[in-house]
Design an enzyme around this catalytic site. Structure first.
Site, short mmCIF file in Angstrom:
data_model
loop_
_atom_site.label_atom_id
_atom_site.label_comp_id
_atom_site.label_asym_id
_atom_site.label_seq_id
_atom_site.Cartn_x
_atom_site.Cartn_y
_atom_site.Cartn_z
N ARG A 1 12.56 -9.45 3.08
CA ARG A 1 13.09 -8.18 3.36
C ARG A 1 13.69 -7.99 4.76
O ARG A 1 14.87 -7.22 4.61
CB ARG A 1 11.74 -7.36 3.44
CG ARG A 1 12.06 -5.86 2.89
CD ARG A 1 10.90 -5.10 2.47
NE ARG A 1 9.70 -4.79 3.82
CZ ARG A 1 8.72 -4.36 3.69
NH1 ARG A 1 8.05 -4.27 2.49
NH2 ARG A 1 7.79 -4.25 4.67
N ARG B 1 -8.64 1.11 10.28
CA ARG B 1 -8.09 -0.26 10.48
C ARG B 1 -9.31 -0.96 11.42
O ARG B 1 -9.17 -2.05 11.62
CB ARG B 1 -7.00 -0.33 11.18
CG ARG B 1 -5.76 -0.50 10.34
CD ARG B 1 -4.30 -0.65 11.28
NE ARG B 1 -3.13 -1.26 10.77
CZ ARG B 1 -2.30 -0.64 10.12
NH1 ARG B 1 -2.29 0.56 9.73
NH2 ARG B 1 -1.24 -1.38 9.70
N ARG C 1 0.64 -9.17 13.46
CA ARG C 1 -0.09 -8.02 12.58
C ARG C 1 -0.95 -8.63 11.54
O ARG C 1 -2.16 -8.04 11.50
CB ARG C 1 1.22 -7.32 11.94
CG ARG C 1 1.86 -6.30 12.92
CD ARG C 1 3.12 -5.85 12.46
NE ARG C 1 3.14 -5.21 11.15
CZ ARG C 1 4.19 -4.84 10.20
NH1 ARG C 1 5.29 -5.44 10.34
NH2 ARG C 1 3.81 -4.11 9.26
N LYS D 1 0.82 -0.99 -0.12
CA LYS D 1 -0.04 -0.05 -0.14
C LYS D 1 0.91 1.42 0.00
O LYS D 1 0.55 2.20 -0.63
CB LYS D 1 -0.88 0.09 1.31
CG LYS D 1 -1.88 -1.01 1.52
CD LYS D 1 -2.70 -1.09 2.55
CE LYS D 1 -2.16 -0.91 3.70
NZ LYS D 1 -1.46 -2.33 4.46
N ARG E 1 12.56 -2.67 10.75
CA ARG E 1 11.38 -2.56 11.45
C ARG E 1 11.17 -3.08 12.67
O ARG E 1 11.03 -4.49 12.33
CB ARG E 1 10.42 -2.12 10.51
CG ARG E 1 9.78 -0.67 10.57
CD ARG E 1 8.48 -0.37 9.54
NE ARG E 1 7.39 -0.87 10.15
CZ ARG E 1 6.36 -1.04 9.32
NH1 ARG E 1 6.42 -0.22 8.07
NH2 ARG E 1 5.20 -1.51 9.81
#
Ligand code: ADP
Length: 194
Positions: free
Chosen positions: A127, A88, A150, A13, A139
């Site tokens: 990643r 969300r 998540r 996104k 992160r």
């Protein structure tokens, strides 16, 4: 125009939001980026959000709604915005409707990025490993032990928004597993048709 990009974490996104901001002049409002900025600046909101985000849980609705309400009053959002990572929850969706109505605006379209969970986990794990190998910071919520939470929170709290916006006739779904350029072109075609 007001547009929502909806989809699981890691679906791409943010990448598409940046492309749209550059080509359409729509301001990208990413609550994740705003919360990370609050953490970096060590504000009270940042201090409240940090542990929650590190676990992969959702920050309370009133906090993110407050951030968005504030942000929408700034001049660069006068013509609308591109919401990335917000809403969300259905409470956030209802709050956004009210905020836009208060500004004499409405939501024009919700673009859903459909992505397979297994592929997302692979993508994020790869990643994180590549960034780590390159000496780049990873992160804290992209770690393989946090990411599944998540995704679980996405399915529990956020995925119901797909039916919510479908019922309002605002939903357009795209296959988020296609190359960035193909996804970009499909979004452009959707926006042309609005
Ligand atoms: P991603 O889309 O990759 O999950 P974000 O940067 O959008 O990443 O969000 C990172 C974290 O910030 C989320 O896991 C959550 O803890 C918090 N967050 C961001 N936006 C919201 C929101 N609208 N409501 C609640 N928590 C949020």
């Amino acid at each position: 125009m007001n547009l929502i990009l909806l989809g699981p974490p890691g679906a791409g996104k943010g990448t598409q939001a940046q492309l749209l901001e550059a080509t359409r002049g729509l301001k990208q409002l990413s609550t994740g980026d705003m919360l990370r900025a609050a953490i970096a600046a060590d504000t009270p909101i940042g201090r409240q959000a940090k542990a929650i985000m590190d676990r992969g849980d959702l920050v309370p609705d009133d906090v993110v709604i407050g951030i968005i309400a504030d942000r929408l009053t700034q001049p660069d959002c006068a013509k609308g915005a591109l919401f990335d990572g917000f809403p969300r929850t259905t409470a956030q969706a209802d709050a956004l409707d009210a905020l836009l109505a208060g500004r004499g605006q409405k939501l024009d379209c919700v673009i859903e990025f459909a992505v397979d969970d297994g592929i997302l986990i692979e993508r994020i794990t790869r990643r994180a490993a590549q960034d780590e190998a390159a000496g780049k910071p990873v992160r804290s919520d992209d770690r393989p032990d946090v990411f599944p939470n998540r995704l679980a929170k996405y399915h529990r709290d956020t995925a119901p928004l797909i039916a919510h916006y479908g019922a309002k006739g605002l939903l357009k779904s795209i296959d988020g597993m296609q190359p960035v350029e193909v996804v970009r072109a499909e979004i452009a075609a959707i926006l042309e048709g609005l």
